[in-house]
Enzyme design. Structure first.
Site, PDB file in Angstrom:
ATOM      1  CD  GLU B  72      -1.717  -2.418   1.590  1.00  0.00           C
ATOM      2  OE1 GLU B  72      -0.517  -2.655   1.884  1.00  0.00           O
ATOM      3  OE2 GLU B  72      -2.625  -3.257   1.719  1.00  0.00           O
ATOM      4  CG  PHE B 134      -9.830  -9.421  11.573  1.00  0.00           C
ATOM      5  CD1 PHE B 134      -8.564  -9.824  11.997  1.00  0.00           C
ATOM      6  CD2 PHE B 134     -10.133  -9.476  10.222  1.00  0.00           C
ATOM      7  CE1 PHE B 134      -7.618 -10.284  11.084  1.00  0.00           C
ATOM      8  CE2 PHE B 134      -9.185  -9.940   9.302  1.00  0.00           C
ATOM      9  CZ  PHE B 134      -7.933 -10.342   9.739  1.00  0.00           C
ATOM     10  CD  GLN B 135      -7.450  -7.218   7.951  1.00  0.00           C
ATOM     11  OE1 GLN B 135      -8.355  -6.977   7.157  1.00  0.00           O
ATOM     12  NE2 GLN B 135      -6.302  -7.772   7.577  1.00  0.00           N
ATOM     13  CE  LYS B 184     -17.339  -6.552   3.674  1.00  0.00           C
ATOM     14  NZ  LYS B 184     -16.667  -7.835   3.915  1.00  0.00           N
ATOM     15  CG  MET B 498      22.434  12.142   2.508  1.00  0.00           C
ATOM     16  SD  MET B 498      23.614  13.331   1.839  1.00  0.00           S
ATOM     17  CE  MET B 498      22.713  13.955   0.425  1.00  0.00           C
TER      18      MET B 498
HETATM   19  C1  LIG Z   1      12.533   5.505   4.870  1.00  0.00           C
HETATM   20  C2  LIG Z   1      13.823   6.173   5.178  1.00  0.00           C
HETATM   21  N1  LIG Z   1      14.675   5.638   6.078  1.00  0.00           N
HETATM   22  C3  LIG Z   1      15.860   6.231   6.353  1.00  0.00           C
HETATM   23  C4  LIG Z   1      16.214   7.404   5.725  1.00  0.00           C
HETATM   24  C5  LIG Z   1      17.542   8.072   6.049  1.00  0.00           C
HETATM   25  N2  LIG Z   1      18.399   8.124   4.839  1.00  0.00           N
HETATM   26  C6  LIG Z   1      18.513   9.200   4.069  1.00  0.00           C
HETATM   27  S1  LIG Z   1      19.471   8.970   2.751  1.00  0.00           S
HETATM   28  C7  LIG Z   1      19.821   7.381   3.207  1.00  0.00           C
HETATM   29  C8  LIG Z   1      20.723   6.514   2.392  1.00  0.00           C
HETATM   30  C9  LIG Z   1      20.226   6.267   1.027  1.00  0.00           C
HETATM   31  O1  LIG Z   1      21.089   5.360   0.399  1.00  0.00           O
HETATM   32  P1  LIG Z   1      20.989   5.046  -1.142  1.00  0.00           P
HETATM   33  O2  LIG Z   1      19.581   4.804  -1.507  1.00  0.00           O
HETATM   34  O3  LIG Z   1      21.949   3.971  -1.488  1.00  0.00           O
HETATM   35  O4  LIG Z   1      21.394   6.418  -1.815  1.00  0.00           O
HETATM   36  P2  LIG Z   1      22.829   7.139  -1.868  1.00  0.00           P
HETATM   37  O5  LIG Z   1      22.828   8.166  -0.803  1.00  0.00           O
HETATM   38  O6  LIG Z   1      23.868   6.098  -1.659  1.00  0.00           O
HETATM   39  O7  LIG Z   1      22.863   7.745  -3.224  1.00  0.00           O
HETATM   40  C10 LIG Z   1      19.174   7.064   4.401  1.00  0.00           C
HETATM   41  C11 LIG Z   1      19.263   5.781   5.106  1.00  0.00           C
HETATM   42  C12 LIG Z   1      15.282   7.930   4.803  1.00  0.00           C
HETATM   43  N3  LIG Z   1      15.511   9.070   4.155  1.00  0.00           N
HETATM   44  N4  LIG Z   1      14.129   7.300   4.523  1.00  0.00           N
END
Ligand SMILES: Cc1ncc(C[n+]2csc(CCOP(=O)(O)OP(=O)(O)O)c2C)c(N)n1
Ligand SMILES: [Mg+2]
Lengths: 168, 585
Positions: B72, B134-135, B184, B498
């Site tokens: 979802e 439920f749900q 529902k 990042m």
């Molecule tokens: C759902 C979620 N969890 C954690 C983060 C924290 N976060 C920001 S950037 C990142 C790393 C992303 O890695 P990748 O997709 O390999 O991209 P890159 O920075 O290596 O280009 C994380 C864990 C986030 N933005 N969203």
């Protein structure tokens, strides 16, 4: 700074929690809040007291407006207005003779005895929040067992009335 | 039994009401009719107990096209991609309980980025609400802080108006998600259907026309400016005001910078465009912001990734702030001339005011000289060693060149997202689709599905990272089912880049949990879903590989580019620093 807001909102389930949620989500405390239906039963009226500087007040007013259920928001703080709060105060008097004492204070603050039991008196008083504070302080010698306060209600002085069209 | 009863009900009605106009419909049928009335004929969803009546009606009809996602969250992001790329309201349909909670991330994402969505959630029967059935979850309660509005429909008579209002609220003013929670039993109750013409809402009337007095004050300020800058954001795109923005910018001759969400509203190739601003914005944009004397903010909200340290932000500027949401104005930064209104209408009024001859526009050539001087830093530059590792920027540079800046590009969250924003020069609005406010990893692929479904003949690329793509990877199956030929550009640096970058800067390069171990073989993974997979490891292969990827017009291609794991995004304004304190390399 203390702020008092008057709010008209749709009388629908969930409206109140939207307002409460807004304050907690923005990290601002609600000092007091009263809400009841109005003569137009599709609307509720809320009086809300909070603390904050002008910037916080501006933001809160705008955020309240942004809620789809909120029809009108008026900041009463800045305008001439009447404020009243009610309190019920349960007291254990020092001794029998103290009833006169209580009556004297009641006279000053227009208080009234609402309930009497063997051990306790419950008095009722209406006034501004400061008057109620003062009334409670005047109980000094007697044991204050319980206090319940309504939170202030507010209304603008003069002809001006809170209405659906009056948006700030 | 149920359907027999419903059918016989309907037959009775037919007998009583020979006029088919006055025929009774059940809630599920009404639901479909309302969608058709709204022209909302693409729905992203996933079935479950509470919405089975609705799914049964969907099955019986042709007008509404339902796209079955695999989670979802994917439905909500796909609807966002659909909405962001078209300007229409995106529609989601999920079941109660886990269906609703799974959609919450997408709803929150849409809320932060002002994306118009209507999310229909099933709910347990009205008689069971509050019984921990439920749900059952309190969907209205859970979503309250992350929706523009939400509505629990308690009886079928309320359903048409609830849907009318939901679309109206989602799509007008500052757009946003609206949740309509439908128990529902409401979908099986019947009534004579008519769709309301008017949402009838006294408490919701967005202000669209800017205040004339404020427009005049703004024009005066503009006429006296010596170091002006236009700072525009996503609001210009949601308002459809890009043409007015271009006209205003051309008329004034002022420099313009865009936020991450505002890219594409002004052509990225135009000489007046001084690139994106903010944490990873260009040197010239941030320096120009810092030294400006008049800041014209349009549809932007001064968020912390833009302003950095507020004490040090735009210390010399008088601020004109145009926004349709009054609460955005002076929330973070005091506006001297606040103008509440629709970006397009206000810009039009400003253009007229400036044209009518009362004001002469300032000569700002010394300011432009200064900006050109700053721009010489070429702050997005990178070096590709053709015998070394692939630089992520090199891939995006070639993607830009080969697509002429005209592709729809979605992204996930991380370094790769910032590099697209820096290097892909969007020339049109609604082509750059990313998660800015919430920063939701997992957004890119499902968003690309929504974009591709709305634009079946256009090129849609999803630039992602090996960490982000795994957060909604299951949607590769949806892409297969509906034949969506998305081009996935995976910039695989084996790190949550990042996160690793922040660990480099602020944690002495202690890479706690940011290394992506145990990665799947993405080529095989793509193939197992029936797609084309490719792995590209050498700089010299980048260009031909991209040509091949783009030539496979009707296939989804998962291109796994193995990139330099050490590359960082520059410039960077560290959190808590000001715009003139950028780290350049
Ligand atoms: C759902 C979620 N969890 C954690 C983060 C924290 N976060 C920001 S950037 C990142 C790393 C992303 O890695 P990748 O997709 O390999 O991209 P890159 O920075 O290596 O280009 C994380 C864990 C986030 N933005 N969203
Ligand atoms: Mg990575």
């Amino acid at each position: 700074m203390r702020r008092i807001l008057a709010v008209l909102l749709e009388n629908e389930s969930g409206s109140l929690s939207r307002v409460a949620n807004l304050f907690s989500a923005r990290g601002i405390n609600i000092e007091s809040l009263t809400v009841t239906p109005t003569p137009d039963e599709t609307l509720s009226r809320m009086t809300l007291v909070t603390f904050g500087d002008d910037r916080i007040l501006e933001q809160i007013t705008k955020q309240l407006h942004k809620l789809v259920d909120v029809v009108t928001v008026v900041d009463l703080t800045g305008q001439n207005h009447v404020e009243r709060e009610m309190a019920l105060i349960k007291l254990r008097l020092r001794d029998e003779g103290s009833v006169d004492d209580l009556q004297r204070v009641n006279k000053v603050y227009r208080g009234r005895i609402a309930d009497v039991s063997a051990l306790c008196y419950t008095s009722e008083v209406v006034g501004t929040s400061e008057e109620i504070d003062a009334y409670i302080a005047a109980m000094g010698e007697h044991e204050v067992v319980e206090v319940v306060r309504s939170g202030p209600l507010g209304i603008a002085r003069g002809e001006q009335a809170l209405s659906i069209r009056q948006n700030q | 039994m149920l359907s027999v009863r419903l059918l016989s009900n309907r037959m009775d009605n037919l007998k009583q009401n020979p006029n088919p106009e006055a025929q009774e419909l059940n809630g599920a049928e009404i639901f479909i009719r309302c969608l058709v009335e709204e022209g909302a004929t693409t729905v992203f969803g996933y079935p479950g107990g509470a919405v089975l009546h609705i799914y049964d009606e969907l099955h019986k009809q042709q007008e509404v096209n339902h796209i079955l996602v695999r989670h979802e969250q994917g439905a909500a992001h796909a609807a966002e991609g659909y909405a962001k790329s078209t300007g229409k309201v995106g529609v989601v349909l999920v079941t109660s309980g886990p269906g609703a909670t799974n959609a919450v991330t997408g709803i929150a994402d849409a809320y932060m980025d002002s994306v118009p969505l209507v999310v229909f959630t099933g709910q347990v029967r009205t008689a069971l609400i509050g019984n921990d059935a439920f749900q059952e979850v309190d969907t209205v309660g859970i979503t309250r802080p992350c929706v523009k509005h939400n509505i629990l429909v308690k009886k079928v008579e309320d359903l048409p108006l609830a849907i009318k209002r939901a679309f109206h609220i989602a799509g007008t003013g500052r757009p946003g998600p609206v949740v309509v929670d439908i128990p529902k039993d409401v979908t099986e109750q019947s009534m004579v259907f008519s769709y309301p013409k008017d949402p009838g809402m006294r408490s919701y009337q967005p202000t669209l026309e800017g205040h004339t007095g404020q427009i005049k004050r703004a024009a005066k300020l503009i006429a006296k400016a010596e170091r002006p800058i236009i700072y525009s954001g996503g609001g210009v795109i949601s308002s459809g005001a890009h043409e007015e923005l271009i006209e205003f910018t051309r008329l004034t001759g002022f420099p313009i910078t865009n936020t991450l969400m505002g890219l594409g509203a002004f052509p990225g190739t135009d000489p007046q465009f001084i690139q994106m601003l903010g944490m990873h914005g260009s040197y010239e944009a941030n320096m120009a912001m810092h030294h400006s004397d008049v800041l014209i903010a349009v549809g932007a909200r001064f968020d912390d990734r833009i302003t950095g340290q507020l004490d040090g932000f735009c210390p010399y500027a008088k601020v004109i702030h145009v926004d349709v949401d009054p609460s955005s104005i002076s929330k973070n930064f005091r506006a001297h001339v606040p103008i509440v209104g629709d970006a397009g209408k206000v810009l039009c009024a400003l253009i007229e005011e400036l044209r009518d001859g009362k004001h002469s526009l300032p000569d700002i050539s010394p300011w432009w000289d200064q900006i050109h001087e700053w721009a010489k830093k070429d702050s997005f530059a990178y070096q590709q060693d053709m015998d070394g590792e692939i630089k992520p920027q090199y891939v995006l540079d070639h993607l830009y060149q080969q697509t002429g800046g005209d592709a729809f590009v979605t992204s996930d969250v991380g370094q790769h997202q910032m590099w697209v924003a820096q290097l892909y020069k969007f020339t049109q609005p609604r082509r750059w689709i990313n998660s800015g406010g919430l920063g939701t990893m997992g957004f890119g692929l499902p968003a690309a599905m929504g974009v591709q479904l709305a634009h079946p003949d256009e090129l849609v690329c999803c630039v992602t990272g090996e960490a982000s793509i795994q957060m909604c990877i299951q949607e590769l199956s949806t892409c297969r089912q509906y034949g969506l030929p998305i081009k996935i550009i995976n910039l695989n640096n084996r790190y949550m880049g990042m996160v690793r970058q922040w660990q480099d800067f602020f944690y002495d390069s202690r890479y706690a949990m940011s290394y992506m171990d145990a990665l799947p073989d993405f080529v095989k993974l793509a193939e197992s879903y029936g797609h084309v997979g490719m792995k590209i490891e050498k700089p010299k292969d980048v260009e031909p590989a991209l040509r091949e990827i783009l030539s496979l017009k009707d296939r989804l291609v998962f291109a796994d580019f193995i990139t330099d794991p050490r590359e960082n995004v520059f410039p960077m304004i560290a959190p808590g620093a000001a715009h003139n304190e950028m780290i350049l390399s």
